[in-house]
Design a protein around this motif. Structure first.
Motif, PDB file in Angstrom:
ATOM      1  N   ILE A 145       0.850  -1.186   0.000  1.00 29.08           N
ATOM      2  CA  ILE A 145       0.000   0.000   0.000  1.00 29.08           C
ATOM      3  C   ILE A 145       0.886   1.237   0.000  1.00 29.08           C
ATOM      4  O   ILE A 145       1.850   1.332   0.768  1.00 29.08           O
ATOM      5  CB  ILE A 145      -0.963   0.002   1.206  1.00 29.08           C
ATOM      6  N   GLY A 146       0.604   2.136  -0.905  1.00 30.04           N
ATOM      7  CA  GLY A 146       1.331   3.387  -0.993  1.00 30.04           C
ATOM      8  C   GLY A 146       0.383   4.560  -0.822  1.00 30.04           C
ATOM      9  O   GLY A 146      -0.758   4.529  -1.307  1.00 30.04           O
ATOM     10  N   PHE A 147       0.858   5.613  -0.144  1.00 32.70           N
ATOM     11  CA  PHE A 147      -0.001   6.754   0.170  1.00 32.70           C
ATOM     12  C   PHE A 147       0.535   8.032  -0.460  1.00 32.70           C
ATOM     13  O   PHE A 147       1.742   8.212  -0.643  1.00 32.70           O
ATOM     14  CB  PHE A 147      -0.097   6.944   1.692  1.00 32.70           C
ATOM     15  N   ALA A 148      -0.441   8.926  -0.744  1.00 34.94           N
ATOM     16  CA  ALA A 148      -0.141  10.318  -1.108  1.00 34.94           C
ATOM     17  C   ALA A 148      -1.167  11.175  -0.392  1.00 34.94           C
ATOM     18  O   ALA A 148      -2.348  10.807  -0.299  1.00 34.94           O
ATOM     19  CB  ALA A 148      -0.204  10.531  -2.613  1.00 34.94           C
ATOM     20  N   SER A 149      -0.722  12.308   0.161  1.00 39.64           N
ATOM     21  CA  SER A 149      -1.624  13.109   0.996  1.00 39.64           C
ATOM     22  C   SER A 149      -1.857  14.482   0.378  1.00 39.64           C
ATOM     23  O   SER A 149      -1.036  15.026  -0.356  1.00 39.64           O
ATOM     24  CB  SER A 149      -1.033  13.272   2.406  1.00 39.64           C
TER      25      SER A 149
END
Length: 704
Positions: free
Chosen positions: A667-671
């Motif tokens: 899982i990869g995140f960007a905010s």
């Protein structure tokens, strides 16, 4: 319109046209003859005595001056005055001038013929040219052109033959042949002139007939309009008589009806100079008695008597007198019959309007109710308002709608009106042995049922006291169809006996049919709405997992960004991908992979926050959107959520019977707003972060 070959030009018209052409050609003819005469004098002056030659020239010039004077005087006279005079006499005078000119040319071979051969050749040439010119210019008048060339060529030919030399004889023969040729040209020109006149006359006659027919057809159109707008038969009669006389030139037109004592021949409308004469009564009596048009023609005048009808019976007679031009009689008869038919249609329309006016109140109430039925938004509202409206300002005492339930007992869906409260105790079943109630008759036959006297109907004996108490003296029950099948029974009751006549029954059937159509429309709208909702859900959701799809996510993210911007909060977009999912599909098949994806969806939904938004992009890729995060502590906030999501896949998945397989996910995140401020960029950055994590996992496996 085709030309009528039977139409020919009258003799007087031919004389007028010939006179006009001769008068128009006169100045050219006079000047030409005078000029040629001077040329002849010059050519023959050396061969003939000058005194005789100049005397002839003076006579010729004087004659042409007289012809020019006649032309000048008549040219200034109006054409109408010339035509109204004696055209034959004027034509004879013009012919006389032309013939005298020709005879003057004929004097040359008789009295002034030169002795030498050269001068004789000049004479032959001049006279032949003059004759040819006369034929060319005057061939339309066979008499004048024939007299002219005879007066010129015959003396010349005789003189040439009289000389007796071979040369003169040859020239005489040539002149004779030339004379025959000119005669043929005159005949052809004369015939063409008469043919052109006949064509013009026929065209004018056809044009006059076309104009006449247009005028008569215009009266028919006006009669139809008058019939559509008239409010009374007498007004219709007067308007038709007036229009017919003004626009068609009829001599007289009348509408006749029986008098006070039943006598005929009483005009109720009239236009024109002549009224009905005593000797016309036989024709009108036959037309009335036999109901057939009667026509009588005498010296170009048509007397016609045609019956007019109301309710298929003779109500009046149309009597007309008019002049008929040759060939018009048949057309005029047809037109008079069409005029009578137009008046008949007007009388029929007037009777229909009067009948409608008598039923206007009933129509208004029922049709307005039918409109209410079509405007209702639900079936309950539709049937309730139907019953209410049909008992307002109508002859109906009560209206109610009944329908059998699953046990076969009729129950009341809607009711309104006096005595309708008793229907709360309505006890009728489909299996009742007594089939007298109208609702059962309708259900048995699926047709409308009427009883116009309920209190005296023997089969209504069990309910007579109740019917009398509520004044239900007449009733009509009509089947209500929904979806093409019998759905219910609409019952109308009235305090008046025999209230349900043919018109009322027809209107009740119309309202019942409209109620059924309205219910069908509601059903169709409901089905369409359900289909639209299903299609809208399919367009926005994944068919395998039921999660929102990429299209729904693309519509959702702008709203999330707007909320975060407005509230000053942050959110994160997480890209989820199962590790090793391709091996499951390749080893165990796509059905096993589908079971894993559905189970994963269930687990992710179970552990996500209430405010988190979960979507499937395709394959084993999922997106989670986490809202309402603190911008200052966003990393630690979604780290806890990541741990919960990882726990969702910690338990092994059932791949096949007795086969469980543990899986992991990346899982990869960007905010927002730290990494990006638009949805597309956030998804790309989250996808890039997810692939970096997968790459790190792969590198660790290789290193180990």
């Amino acid at each position: 319109m085709p030309l009528d070959d039977s139409v020919t030009t009258p003799a007087e018209t031919i004389a007028i046209e010939r006179g006009k052409l001769l008068l128009a050609a006169l100045p050219t003819s006079a000047v030409t003859n005078a000029g040629v005469a001077l040329v002849a004098v010059v050519l023959l002056s050396s061969s003939l005595p000058r005194s005789a030659l100049w005397l002839w020239a003076a006579w010729m010039l004087g004659l042409q001056c007289i012809r020019l004077l006649v032309w000048f005087v008549w040219r200034r006279t109006p054409q109408a005055a010339l035509n109204s005079g004696a055209p034959q006499r004027r034509l004879q005078l013009l012919r006389l001038g032309g013939w005298v000119t020709g005879a003057s040319w004929g004097l040359i071979p008789v009295a002034l013929f030169p002795p030498d051969i050269l001068a004789q050749s000049f004479v032959v040439f001049i006279l032949a040219g003059v004759s040819g010119a006369a034929v060319a210019g005057l061939a339309f008048d066979g008499w004048l052109s024939g007299l002219f060339i005879v007066s010129v060529t015959v003396p010349l030919a005789v003189r040439l033959f009289f000389i007796g030399t071979s040369m003169s004889t040859a020239m005489g023969a040539v002149i004779c042949i030339y004379l025959l040729y000119l005669a043929m040209a005159i005949r052809r020109g004369h015939g063409q002139f008469l043919q052109l006149l006949d064509w013009r006359t026929r065209a004018e006659a056809a044009g006059a007939r076309a104009k006449r027919q247009a005028e008569l057809n215009a009266v028919l159109a006006q009669a139809n309009q008058l019939g559509a707008a008239a409010t009374h038969s007498e007004l219709l009669y007067a308007a038709v008589c007036r229009a017919s006389l003004e626009r068609t030139g009829l001599q007289s037109i009348s509408i006749l009806q029986p008098g006070a004592q039943g006598a005929l021949l009483v005009p109720v409308a009239h236009a024109g100079a002549r009224t009905l004469a005593p000797d016309d009564t036989s024709m009108t009596e036959v037309a009335w008695r036999e109901d057939k048009p009667q026509f009588h023609t005498n010296n170009g005048t048509i007397d016609a008597c045609l019956p007019l009808h109301t309710h298929s019976k003779v109500a009046a007679l149309l009597w007309v007198q008019t002049a008929a031009a040759p060939g018009e009689e048949i057309f005029l008869r047809e037109w008079l019959q069409n005029l009578a038919a137009s008046v008949d249609r007007g009388l029929h329309a007037l009777a229909q309007r009067e009948r409608i006016a008598r039923l206007q109140k009933l129509y208004r109430a029922l049709i307005s109710e039918s409109e209410v039925v079509l405007q209702a938004r639900s079936a309950d509202e539709m049937v309730t308002r139907t019953c209410e409206k049909l008992t307002q300002d109508t002859q109906f005492h009560a209206v109610w709608l009944a329908q059998p339930d699953t046990q076969g007992a009729f129950h009341i869906l809607a009711r309104s009106g006096e005595g309708a409260v008793q229907l709360d105790h309505f006890r009728v079943r489909l299996d009742d042995t007594n089939r007298a109630p109208l609702v059962l008759r309708v259900w048995d036959t699926q047709t409308l049922q009427v009883c116009n006297d309920l209190l005296h109907a023997e089969d209504m004996q069990p309910w007579r006291r109740t019917l009398a108490h509520y004044h239900w003296h007449a009733a009509l029950a009509a089947p209500v169809l929904r979806g093409g099948a019998l759905w219910g029974v609409l019952v109308f009751t009235s305090p008046q006996v025999n209230t349900f006549d043919a018109q009322t029954i027809a209107l009740c059937e119309q309202v019942t049919a409209l109620l059924g159509h309205g219910l069908d429309e509601l059903d169709v709208k409901e089905r369409l709405g359900a289909l639209q909702r299903i299609e809208a859900h399919r367009a926005r959701h994944d068919t395998l997992t039921g999660l929102p799809n990429r299209y729904a996510l693309e519509q959702y993210l702008p709203a999330v960004i707007e909320r975060a911007r407005r509230q000053g909060s942050a959110f994160a977009v997480g890209m989820i991908d199962l590790d090793g999912f391709k091996i499951i599909n390749d080893t165990w098949g796509h059905s096993a992979g589908d079971r894993v994806l559905r189970e994963l969806t269930r687990r992710l939904q179970a552990v996500r926050r209430q405010s988190d938004y979960l979507a499937r992009l395709g394959g084993d890729e999922f997106i989670v959107v986490m809202e309402n995060l603190n911008p200052l502590d966003i990393q630690s906030r979604y780290a806890h959520s990541v741990e919960r999501l990882r726990q969702a896949v910690a338990t092994p998945f059932d791949i096949a019977p007795d086969v469980q397989l543990p899986l992991d996910m990346s899982i990869g995140f960007a905010s927002y707003p730290v990494d990006a401020q638009d949805g597309d960029t956030l998804m790309r950055m989250a996808d890039k972060a997810m692939y970096n994590i997968k790459k790190q996992k792969a590198d660790r496996k290789v290193g180990s």
